[in-house]
Design a protein around this motif. Structure first.
Motif, PDB file in Angstrom:
ATOM      1  N   GLN A  52     -89.908  55.567   7.033  1.00  0.00           N
ATOM      2  CA  GLN A  52     -90.492  55.054   8.274  1.00  0.00           C
ATOM      3  C   GLN A  52     -91.412  56.108   8.889  1.00  0.00           C
ATOM      4  O   GLN A  52     -92.504  55.793   9.358  1.00  0.00           O
ATOM      5  CB  GLN A  52     -89.391  54.664   9.261  1.00  0.00           C
ATOM      6  CG  GLN A  52     -89.905  54.118  10.575  1.00  0.00           C
ATOM      7  CD  GLN A  52     -90.384  52.678  10.481  1.00  0.00           C
ATOM      8  OE1 GLN A  52     -90.105  51.983   9.527  1.00  0.00           O
ATOM      9  NE2 GLN A  52     -91.110  52.241  11.475  1.00  0.00           N
ATOM     10  N   SER A  53     -90.985  57.365   8.872  1.00  0.00           N
ATOM     11  CA  SER A  53     -91.838  58.439   9.393  1.00  0.00           C
ATOM     12  C   SER A  53     -93.106  58.593   8.564  1.00  0.00           C
ATOM     13  O   SER A  53     -94.194  58.816   9.111  1.00  0.00           O
ATOM     14  CB  SER A  53     -91.073  59.766   9.431  1.00  0.00           C
ATOM     15  OG  SER A  53     -90.104  59.731  10.451  1.00  0.00           O
ATOM     16  N   SER A  64     -91.170  47.660  13.895  1.00  0.00           N
ATOM     17  CA  SER A  64     -91.221  47.644  12.425  1.00  0.00           C
ATOM     18  C   SER A  64     -89.987  48.349  11.861  1.00  0.00           C
ATOM     19  O   SER A  64     -89.402  49.215  12.517  1.00  0.00           O
ATOM     20  CB  SER A  64     -92.503  48.304  11.917  1.00  0.00           C
ATOM     21  OG  SER A  64     -92.513  49.680  12.214  1.00  0.00           O
ATOM     22  N   THR A  65     -89.583  47.945  10.665  1.00  0.00           N
ATOM     23  CA  THR A  65     -88.357  48.488  10.073  1.00  0.00           C
ATOM     24  C   THR A  65     -88.539  48.824   8.599  1.00  0.00           C
ATOM     25  O   THR A  65     -89.392  48.252   7.912  1.00  0.00           O
ATOM     26  CB  THR A  65     -87.191  47.479  10.175  1.00  0.00           C
ATOM     27  OG1 THR A  65     -87.537  46.285   9.471  1.00  0.00           O
ATOM     28  CG2 THR A  65     -86.852  47.162  11.624  1.00  0.00           C
ATOM     29  N   VAL A  66     -87.727  49.742   8.150  1.00  0.00           N
ATOM     30  CA  VAL A  66     -87.560  50.036   6.725  1.00  0.00           C
ATOM     31  C   VAL A  66     -86.067  49.920   6.433  1.00  0.00           C
ATOM     32  O   VAL A  66     -85.251  50.576   7.091  1.00  0.00           O
ATOM     33  CB  VAL A  66     -88.051  51.451   6.347  1.00  0.00           C
ATOM     34  CG1 VAL A  66     -87.744  51.761   4.886  1.00  0.00           C
ATOM     35  CG2 VAL A  66     -89.535  51.605   6.646  1.00  0.00           C
ATOM     36  N   VAL A  75     -89.775  46.750   3.633  1.00  0.00           N
ATOM     37  CA  VAL A  75     -90.545  47.201   4.786  1.00  0.00           C
ATOM     38  C   VAL A  75     -91.074  45.990   5.541  1.00  0.00           C
ATOM     39  O   VAL A  75     -91.750  45.138   4.964  1.00  0.00           O
ATOM     40  CB  VAL A  75     -91.711  48.107   4.340  1.00  0.00           C
ATOM     41  CG1 VAL A  75     -92.492  48.605   5.543  1.00  0.00           C
ATOM     42  CG2 VAL A  75     -91.188  49.282   3.503  1.00  0.00           C
ATOM     43  N   LEU A  92     -93.423  45.293   8.607  1.00  0.00           N
ATOM     44  CA  LEU A  92     -94.374  45.818   9.583  1.00  0.00           C
ATOM     45  C   LEU A  92     -94.777  44.749  10.596  1.00  0.00           C
ATOM     46  O   LEU A  92     -95.843  44.809  11.197  1.00  0.00           O
ATOM     47  CB  LEU A  92     -95.595  46.411   8.876  1.00  0.00           C
ATOM     48  CG  LEU A  92     -95.279  47.609   7.979  1.00  0.00           C
ATOM     49  CD1 LEU A  92     -96.553  48.192   7.383  1.00  0.00           C
ATOM     50  CD2 LEU A  92     -94.501  48.682   8.715  1.00  0.00           C
TER      51      LEU A  92
END
Length: 138
Positions: free
Chosen positions: A58-59, A76-78, A100, A102
């Motif tokens: 994510q970073s 947003s997520t991972v 992922v 977004l």
């Protein structure tokens, strides 16, 4: 290569034991998951690896999006799916799927950012050529 940080965690008792970081922030029991015949009820090495990979990826997405002057939705997520697999030779190995999301971003643009993040994420770099990592844009 310039070292930026060293994490230090000590394990005692293996998969049915305890892990503790040198700063005491991580200090928890680990247990074999119920799905593998264990008692469960505690975290396990695969969950800890998944947490680290998801956060790191994510970073990396934030970095590549910033360089591309793209805005990432804060929601947003991972999600990292880490599988422990029994290998044909009797040993064990890991595989990963990174899902992922977004949010409202165009799927092609999202795929481009995900592919770029996979090039720079330290977990992706460290696992490249060692374990199978599938990328999924949802």
């Amino acid at each position: 290569m310039e070292k930026l940080y060293t994490a230090q965690v000590t394990a005692t008792g293996g998969r049915n034991g305890h892990v503790k970081s040198s700063d005491g922030i991580v200090d928890m029991k680990v247990a074999v998951p119920e799905g593998m015949g264990g008692k469960g009820g505690s975290t396990n090495p695969e969950q800890l690896f998944a947490a680290g990979y998801a956060a790191c990826f994510q970073s990396a997405l934030m970095v590549v999006a910033g360089k591309a002057q793209e805005h990432l939705n804060p929601e947003s997520t991972v999600t990292a799916h880490v599988d422990l697999n029994k290998l044909d030779d009797g040993g064990y190995g890991l595989s990963v799927k990174l899902s992922v999301d977004l949010k409202e971003m165009d799927k092609e643009k999202a795929k481009t950012l995900v592919d770029e993040a996979h090039k720079v994420c330290p977990y992706s770099v460290g696992t490249r050529g060692n374990i199978k990592v599938d990328l999924e844009v949802v």
